[in-house]
Scaffold this motif. Structure first.
Motif: not given
Length: 564
Positions: A278-287
């Motif tokens: 789920k982290l792939f869709t949203g800002p947290y993987l980029d962080e």
């Protein structure tokens, strides 16, 4: 006999002539020395940022809402090309990433898609698949990306390491294996986010065990810190007033999981593969990707190389692609994600300034491809936009060829946007290859949603129409591994089925026009540039600034207009 006064006068004239001659000869030397002393030093660190799935138009549309230190820093302090393109016809992640540091087109670098069908073995091939290697201390599936074996040319990093006697370091990191591996080239080191464990890991192609700094980074399991958190809009509601209606771009699911607030959790009640996915869709993987890049800078001493040579850090930020696939670039979710990425980049630049110094750093930001609107949104704006089901297309094509030539399944594989023909069957039936190709092309040209069709014979002989689309598709086609019939949809149409989300891959400007920004105080002249540029120009431009030879198949140009 001349007297003493005459001799004195002669000596005076002679000395004057000698002094004048010396002065004239010395001036160019002094000028050369002055030019040499004022020529810019090499950067200590080159940072190459690739935002996966970022169309240029989003930078322009949302730029007034950016903070001071991220995209705005690049726009104000760097060179920004508004008319930059991924200049090939199949605009997908692997092809776009391969272009950035090779300066080459697919017909040479050999990365023709994310996946393709091998025409010889008929086996499915993933772009960075290599069964000879596995992830380190992580589960590895047969089609996982573990090495650059399919990349047929060198990268800028390969040339830099060659020129420096392997003293320069090239380290890349991404949420996607292809994002890291294709930036790292043959001799760099790639780290990839593992969906099962949430770790950033490398593969046995690069090393047998991870360095200490990588192990230390994961001790506290930083990937778990977002569990139970939500992704909510960063800005006030009024900031999103111009965005598409959520219900048009992504009809609400029964559980509301595709709406703000977007919750990061799992059915198990603890961090697991579901949560990490789920982290792939949203800002947290980029962080996390940028955090791991900081750890790499510190752990590998990037930009502070003891040998005094430049290093390269490649960072591919994967999440914007997932957000745009799910919701479209016109959505509130995509809008918000870009604003959050802007703030993450600002923080990352600040940390680079403290650790290496931005005055010592050359920064490039681009994207691997753009994005079209969700078809349903395009329809709401009165554009003819539909999804073209490739399975139905293949069925109709085979029926046509069977009726005409009396042979079943002549078109035997689809590998978007390529059709593979069964040439052995064509030969067995005593048919002429070119006649079958032309019949297939004529039928497909009449198929609803198809704009252009090119055959193997056309592509091999170069007998292509004189058009931009034909040129881009020719560049994207590799005679050894591409298919036999290449199909191009009409504008705003896309291959696929279903009723939500969008995809990319066409030669149209919404898929090809991407950001190209270069920032470096000592090397780059800031400004907004309207000249046509290509992502393929990045590698030769950096090679010029690093004083190394361009990558082996580079066809880009040096962006001389940006040089002081």
């Amino acid at each position: 006999m001349p007297n003493s006064k005459t001799n004195t006068l002669r000596r005076l004239i002679l000395n004057t002539l000698i002094a004048s001659t010396l002065a004239i000869s010395i001036v160019p030397v002094l000028a050369d020395n002055k030019a040499a002393s004022t020529s810019p030093k090499q950067p200590k660190l080159v940072v190459v940022l690739v935002v996966d799935g970022l169309p240029q138009e989003q930078i322009q549309r949302y730029r007034d809402q950016f903070g001071q230190g991220g995209f705005r820093r690049l726009l104000d302090q760097g060179a920004w090309f508004s008319n930059a393109h991924q200049a090939h016809g199949i605009t997908v992640t692997a092809v776009g990433h391969a272009a950035v540091l090779t300066g080459a087109y697919p017909y040479q670098h050999g990365i023709i898609n994310n996946n393709w069908i091998d025409p010889t073995t008929l086996a499915a091939m993933y772009c960075t698949q290599d069964n000879a290697h596995t992830y380190i201390d992580e589960e590895t599936k047969s089609d996982d990306g573990t090495s650059p074996a399919n990349l047929r040319v060198s990268t800028l990093g390969d040339e830099l390491r060659y020129a420096s006697g392997n003293r320069s370091k090239v380290v890349t990191v991404s949420g996607k294996d292809r994002g890291a591996i294709l930036l790292a080239g043959k001799t760099g080191t790639a780290y990839i986010f593992m969906k099962k464990s949430g770790n950033f890991a490398s593969s046995s192609y690069y090393m047998q065990s991870h360095p200490q700094w990588q192990q230390a980074y994961h001790v506290g399991k930083p990937q778990d810190r977002f569990y139970g958190k939500t992704w909510t809009p960063l800005l006030a509601d009024a900031a999103y007033a111009g965005d598409a209606d959520d219900q048009i771009v992504a009809p609400q699911q029964a559980d509301g999981a595709n709406r703000f607030p977007y919750l990061y959790s799992s059915k198990s009640g603890k961090p697991d593969a579901e949560y990490y996915g789920k982290l792939f869709t949203g800002p947290y993987l980029d962080e996390m990707t940028l955090d791991f890049a900081r750890a790499a800078v510190a752990g590998e001493q990037l930009g502070r190389n003891p040998a005094g040579v430049p290093d390269i850090l490649g960072v591919s930020l994967s999440s914007h692609d997932y957000v745009n696939h799910s919701f479209g670039p016109e959505s509130r979710m995509s809008h918000d994600h870009l604003q959050r990425l802007d703030r993450l980049l600002a923080s990352f630049f600040d940390s680079l300034d403290k650790s290496v110094g931005l005055d010592n750093t050359l920064v490039v930001l681009t994207a691997d491809h753009g994005f079209p609107n969700v078809p349903e949104f395009a329809q709401s704006r009165k554009f003819e936009s539909q999804r073209l089901d490739s399975s139905k297309l293949m069925s109709a094509l085979n029926q046509h060829l069977s009726d005409k030539f009396g042979a079943e399944k002549i078109a035997y594989k689809w590998s978007a946007p390529n059709v593979l023909l069964d040439y052995k069957l064509i030969e067995q039936k005593g048919l002429k290859r070119e006649e079958v190709e032309n019949s297939a092309a004529r039928f497909l040209m009449s198929y609803n949603g198809v704009a252009q069709v090119y055959t193997r014979t056309q592509l091999e002989t170069g007998a292509m129409p004189d058009s931009r689309i034909a040129k881009l598709m020719q560049r994207a086609w590799h005679r050894q591994i591409s298919g036999d019939i290449v199909v191009v949809t009409k504008p705003y149409w896309q291959f696929g089925s279903g009723n939500r989300g969008t995809t990319h891959g066409s030669p149209y400007s919404y898929d090809s026009n991407v950001p190209l920004m270069i920032m470096g105080k000592s090397w780059i002249k800031p400004g907004a540039y309207g000249q046509y540029a290509e992502v393929m120009d990045i590698a030769p431009t950096l090679a010029h600034l690093l004083r190394v030879r361009p990558p082996s198949a580079s066809e880009g140009r040096v962006l001389t207009e940006t040089l002081p």
